[in-house]
Design a protein around this motif. Structure first.
Motif, mmCIF file in Angstrom:
data_model
loop_
_atom_site.group_PDB
_atom_site.id
_atom_site.type_symbol
_atom_site.label_atom_id
_atom_site.label_comp_id
_atom_site.label_asym_id
_atom_site.label_seq_id
_atom_site.Cartn_x
_atom_site.Cartn_y
_atom_site.Cartn_z
ATOM 1 N N LYS A 178 -4.335 2.140 15.488
ATOM 2 C CA LYS A 178 -4.986 0.814 14.804
ATOM 3 C C LYS A 178 -5.378 0.075 16.199
ATOM 4 N N LEU A 223 -1.677 -4.417 7.443
ATOM 5 C CA LEU A 223 -2.378 -3.072 7.700
ATOM 6 C C LEU A 223 -2.014 -2.282 6.639
ATOM 7 N N TYR A 273 -3.553 -3.283 3.498
ATOM 8 C CA TYR A 273 -5.316 -2.960 3.321
ATOM 9 C C TYR A 273 -5.353 -1.591 3.314
ATOM 10 N N GLU A 274 -4.500 -0.668 3.763
ATOM 11 C CA GLU A 274 -4.542 0.710 3.881
ATOM 12 C C GLU A 274 -4.611 1.600 2.266
ATOM 13 N N ARG A 275 -3.586 0.591 1.567
ATOM 14 C CA ARG A 275 -3.501 0.885 0.163
ATOM 15 C C ARG A 275 -4.696 0.771 -0.585
ATOM 16 N N GLU A 334 -10.667 6.102 -1.090
ATOM 17 C CA GLU A 334 -10.899 7.366 -0.204
ATOM 18 C C GLU A 334 -10.624 8.665 -1.165
ATOM 19 N N ASP A 379 -9.008 -2.911 13.074
ATOM 20 C CA ASP A 379 -8.605 -2.913 11.711
ATOM 21 C C ASP A 379 -7.684 -3.900 11.232
ATOM 22 N N GLY A 403 -7.097 3.151 0.364
ATOM 23 C CA GLY A 403 -6.661 4.738 0.190
ATOM 24 C C GLY A 403 -7.345 4.876 -1.370
#
Ligand code: CA
Length: 228
Positions: A2, A116, A119-121, A127, A47, A124
């Motif tokens: 990251k 982080l 935000y990834e969740r 995606e 990121d 995700g």
């Protein structure tokens, strides 16, 4: 790995933040004024951004606002004055968190990690690609069906592709040319005007009020953006 951008004009603070973050496994760049911070922040390479409020050339409020127009990455604002926090909130700049100086570096790292992960969740779920659900809009990629408030909407192939592409990449501005190349391909007949026509049709189909779009926003002189 990251990548984190620190925008901070006080060198010692910037280096302290960087050292702690690097030890925690992040790659870190430092910008020492608002102008450089804006330039790097808008590059799309980072990121997360740690942003000081009081900066030379361009202040942190402006930097935050401008980056937020383009990206949804977490922005943590750092301020020496507690009263700034209310100000930042009031301005609705879209910062995700606020930290007052002096702070414990460990606390900064913990917040960076938390943001982080959050935000990834958020990313995700997009995606997974199979299904996008946003404000009453459901796009089912597998069956290529679209629903607005449970009501199925009939879209042409290109309308679907355009909507799906925009919704998969929310809050980013795409020019008509970019969208045309992306959806129609370089060898297609037509031009970027085709995009305008399709956007208009899409709006008529999915928006409650096509003249006041909830989903697809026109960014004057730049293109279109799907609002998350
Ligand atoms: Ca400062």
């Amino acid at each position: 790995m990251k990548k984190i951008l620190i925008v901070e004009d006080e060198q010692l603070i910037a280096e302290l933040e960087r050292d702690y973050l690097e030890v925690s496994g992040y790659q870190v760049d430092i910008a020492t004024d608002g102008e450089q911070g804006l330039k790097l922040g808008l590059s799309g390479e980072y990121d997360l951004i740690i942003l000081d409020v009081m900066l030379p050339l361009v202040n942190g409020f402006e930097v935050c606002k401008r980056i937020r127009e383009k990206y949804q990455i977490p922005i943590l604002m750092v301020t020496a004055k507690k009263e700034d926090i209310d100000l930042i909130r009031g301005l609705g700049l879209g910062a995700d968190d606020y930290i007052t100086k002096p702070f414990k570096p460990g606390e900064l790292v913990a917040r960076v990690k938390a943001h982080l992960a959050r935000y990834e969740r958020l990313i995700g779920t997009k995606e997974s690609k199979e299904e996008i659900r946003i404000h009453g809009l459901l796009i089912d990629y597998g069956s290529r069906r679209v629903f607005v408030h449970e009501q199925e909407i009939s879209l042409t192939t290109k309308e679907f592709d355009l909507l799906y592409f925009l919704a998969m990449n929310p809050n980013r501005v795409y020019s008509k040319d970019h969208l045309f190349e992306r959806i129609w391909g370089l060898d297609a007949m037509g031009d970027s005007q085709t995009v305008t026509v399709h956007i208009r049709k899409l709006r008529e189909k999915i928006e409650m009020d096509p003249s006041n779009s909830q989903f697809i926003e026109t960014v004057w002189g730049a293109g279109y953006r799907f609002r998350l």
